[in-house]
Design an enzyme around this catalytic site. Structure first.
Site, PDB file in Angstrom:
ATOM      1  N   MET A  33       0.836  -1.197   0.000  1.00 54.17           N
ATOM      2  CA  MET A  33       0.000   0.000   0.000  1.00 54.17           C
ATOM      3  C   MET A  33       0.875   1.253   0.000  1.00 54.17           C
ATOM      4  SD  MET A  33      -3.548  -0.669   1.977  1.00 54.17           S
ATOM      5  CE  MET A  33      -2.965  -0.383   3.641  1.00 54.17           C
ATOM      6  N   HIS A  40       9.594  -3.561   3.497  1.00 57.98           N
ATOM      7  CA  HIS A  40       9.273  -3.810   2.090  1.00 57.98           C
ATOM      8  C   HIS A  40      10.533  -4.117   1.284  1.00 57.98           C
ATOM      9  CE1 HIS A  40       5.821  -1.142   3.345  1.00 57.98           C
ATOM     10  NE2 HIS A  40       5.169  -2.151   2.792  1.00 57.98           N
ATOM     11  N   GLN A  64     -10.414  -2.298   2.428  1.00 53.67           N
ATOM     12  CA  GLN A  64      -9.975  -2.856   3.706  1.00 53.67           C
ATOM     13  C   GLN A  64      -9.927  -1.830   4.825  1.00 53.67           C
ATOM     14  OE1 GLN A  64      -6.303  -4.046   1.603  1.00 53.67           O
ATOM     15  NE2 GLN A  64      -5.210  -3.470   3.473  1.00 53.67           N
ATOM     16  N   GLY A 151       4.962  -9.950   3.976  1.00 54.31           N
ATOM     17  CA  GLY A 151       5.652  -9.862   5.253  1.00 54.31           C
ATOM     18  C   GLY A 151       4.886 -10.569   6.354  1.00 54.31           C
ATOM     19  N   GLU A 152       5.602 -11.277   7.217  1.00 55.26           N
ATOM     20  CA  GLU A 152       4.958 -12.024   8.296  1.00 55.26           C
ATOM     21  C   GLU A 152       4.488 -11.136   9.442  1.00 55.26           C
ATOM     22  OE1 GLU A 152       7.543 -15.211   9.472  1.00 55.26           O
ATOM     23  OE2 GLU A 152       6.915 -16.468   7.779  1.00 55.26           O
ATOM     24  N   ASP A 154       2.171  -9.135   9.096  1.00 57.56           N
ATOM     25  CA  ASP A 154       0.741  -9.341   8.864  1.00 57.56           C
ATOM     26  C   ASP A 154       0.490 -10.847   8.772  1.00 57.56           C
ATOM     27  OD1 ASP A 154      -0.110  -6.469   8.498  1.00 57.56           O
ATOM     28  OD2 ASP A 154       1.374  -6.612   6.912  1.00 57.56           O
ATOM     29  N   SER A 189       6.603  -0.586  10.317  1.00 62.45           N
ATOM     30  CA  SER A 189       5.244  -0.446   9.813  1.00 62.45           C
ATOM     31  C   SER A 189       5.091   0.948   9.228  1.00 62.45           C
ATOM     32  CB  SER A 189       4.225  -0.633  10.943  1.00 62.45           C
ATOM     33  OG  SER A 189       2.923  -0.254  10.535  1.00 62.45           O
ATOM     34  N   ARG A 191       2.602   2.661   9.532  1.00 64.97           N
ATOM     35  CA  ARG A 191       1.859   3.459  10.514  1.00 64.97           C
ATOM     36  C   ARG A 191       2.746   3.974  11.647  1.00 64.97           C
ATOM     37  NH1 ARG A 191      -2.495  -0.214   8.969  1.00 64.97           N
ATOM     38  NH2 ARG A 191      -4.313   1.019   8.343  1.00 64.97           N
TER      39      ARG A 191
END
Length: 292
Positions: A33, A40, A64, A151-152, A154, A189, A191
């Site tokens: 995203m 990443h 989502q 990625g783990e 998530d 992250s 975020r």
């Protein structure tokens, strides 16, 4: 010293199809995203090592996000994302608009993730994984990869994508890449940029809870959850959503053997997730979680 590859950037289906037709050999896809970071980059490096052509998708998927979530403020940093893609030798970047991905508006047909999509994040964010799997399936159809990398961090998402690939007979390989962390243990992250300095310090409780949970594994799943909850409960400014031990496939936690401790919490207004491996009722096998 090799020259940096400048990725080809496409924004519509037709241009993507032309570039995909030019691909020679295995194709790897990394779906994102945007707001790319070193987590990443780790996915892209593994993709580069496996395939002749690497495609990255950058799309903030409205399906989502719930009505009170952060879709409008989610970071959109395409220029710097493309710099990272160039550094990691990406061939093609597909950065569509919502109108390109959903030309008829919000799709009436969506992928139902089943029971495993209604627990954990699915319980806290109803409809979340319907949106995730729908866009993942659409991007698989558009990019036609041989292998995809996720990625783990998530973890539930990776498990559900694997389930979808099996259940729908998609002829692709799904590779999970271990979580990349800051030196102090905070999981990378997009975020994290929302966190203030004090909130970032508070967020370290998630990695500390994973370490405490892993250390308590010999007491079984209940002991792991209790240890994690104790750490998270002491973190001022952190609102715990869940700290749950599951089997590696998200089923019920086993009495012994490999398992996964999965966490979610809000720090300030920012929702963070994390997870790590634990071994239950055993002194051998997986090493304790270190946050490294």
């Amino acid at each position: 010293m090799s020259a940096v590859r400048v990725p080809i950037v496409v924004h519509d289906r037709e241009a993507l199809a032309r570039e995909r037709e030019r691909a020679d050999g295995p194709v790897a896809v990394v779906m994102t995203m945007g707001a790319l970071h070193e987590g990443h980059a780790a996915l892209l490096r593994q993709a580069r090592a496996r395939a002749a052509t690497v495609i990255t998708t950058i799309f903030v998927n409205p399906l989502q996000f719930g009505p009170n979530e952060d879709f409008d403020r989610y970071p959109r940093t395409l220029a710097t994302d493309l710099e990272l893609c160039a550094r990691e030798d990406v061939d093609v970047v597909f950065a569509p608009s919502a109108a390109v991905m959903y030309p008829d508006g919000q799709p009436r047909t969506r992928v139902n993730p089943g029971p495993l999509g209604e627990i954990l994040e699915g319980a806290s964010r109803p409809g979340f994984f319907h949106g995730v799997l729908t866009v993942v399936l659409k991007l698989i159809n558009l990019t036609r990869p041989d292998v995809v990398f996720f990625g783990e961090k998530d973890y539930q998402q990776v498990a559900l994508v694997r389930q979808m690939v099996r259940d729908l007979d998609l002829d692709i390989e799904v590779v999970g890449v271990p979580t990349v962390r800051e030196p102090d243990g905070l999981a990378l992250s997009s975020r994290n940029r929302y966190l203030s300095g004090p909130e970032r310090t508070t967020a370290l409780a998630l990695a500390a809870a994973l370490r405490a949970g892993a250390a308590a594994g010999e007491g079984g799943a209940a002991a792991v959850e209790a240890a994690a909850n104790a750490v998270l409960g002491d973190a001022s400014g952190l609102q715990l959503d869940y700290a749950v031990v599951t089997a590696p496939d998200l089923g019920p936690a086993p009495e012994s053997g490999e398992a996964r401790l999965i966490l979610a919490a809000k720090v300030g207004t920012t929702r963070l997730i994390d997870n790590g491996p634990v071994r239950l009722a055993s002194r051998t096998g997986l090493p304790p979680f270190t946050g490294a």
